[in-house]
Design a protein around this motif. Structure first.
Motif, short mmCIF file in Angstrom:
data_model
loop_
_atom_site.label_atom_id
_atom_site.label_comp_id
_atom_site.label_asym_id
_atom_site.label_seq_id
_atom_site.Cartn_x
_atom_site.Cartn_y
_atom_site.Cartn_z
N GLN A 63 23.76 2.71 39.11
CA GLN A 63 23.70 3.53 40.32
C GLN A 63 23.21 2.68 41.49
OE1 GLN A 63 20.95 6.52 38.88
NE2 GLN A 63 22.61 8.02 38.77
N LEU A 64 23.89 2.82 42.62
CA LEU A 64 23.46 2.13 43.83
C LEU A 64 22.13 2.71 44.29
CD1 LEU A 64 24.21 0.07 46.08
CD2 LEU A 64 25.20 2.01 47.32
N ARG A 65 21.11 1.87 44.41
CA ARG A 65 19.80 2.32 44.90
C ARG A 65 19.73 2.15 46.40
NH1 ARG A 65 17.92 5.84 42.88
NH2 ARG A 65 15.86 5.32 43.64
N PHE A 66 20.29 1.05 46.91
CA PHE A 66 20.36 0.79 48.35
C PHE A 66 21.18 -0.46 48.56
CE2 PHE A 66 16.47 -0.96 46.65
CZ PHE A 66 16.56 -2.29 47.02
N ALA A 67 21.47 -0.76 49.81
CA ALA A 67 22.19 -1.98 50.17
C ALA A 67 21.49 -2.63 51.35
CB ALA A 67 23.64 -1.68 50.53
N VAL A 68 21.49 -3.94 51.37
CA VAL A 68 21.01 -4.71 52.51
C VAL A 68 22.25 -5.34 53.13
CG1 VAL A 68 19.66 -6.72 53.24
CG2 VAL A 68 18.75 -5.14 51.52
#
Length: 85
Positions: A63-68
């Motif tokens: 699961q994607l937690r966040f992106a930078v």
């Protein structure tokens, strides 16, 4: 401790299949910023060739937690409220 995976997208995809154990999302976010900064330091063309470098950080479940996202903006860009006519 949760394991986080740092996938680099810069016109191609470099999938992290090892991951890193970190205490929480905040620690993983800091690590993603450090990692991205190190990549650009070592090879500035990563950001310049496609104008964007993105690091997608996922958990053990994928699961994607966040992106930078790091973006290079051309010199003619101006914020909307400062555009002079």
């Amino acid at each position: 401790m949760p394991r986080y995976y740092f996938h680099v997208c810069d016109g191609t995809q470099d999938i992290d299949d090892q991951g890193h154990e970190l205490p929480d999302d905040n620690a993983a976010r800091h690590e993603a910023v450090r990692y991205g900064g190190g990549l650009i330091h070592d090879d500035p063309s990563l950001l310049l060739k496609d104008h964007e470098l993105r690091i997608n950080v996922t958990n053990n479940d994928g699961q994607l937690r966040f992106a930078v996202v790091m973006i290079a903006v051309d010199a003619d860009w101006r914020p909307a409220d400062t555009v002079r006519h």
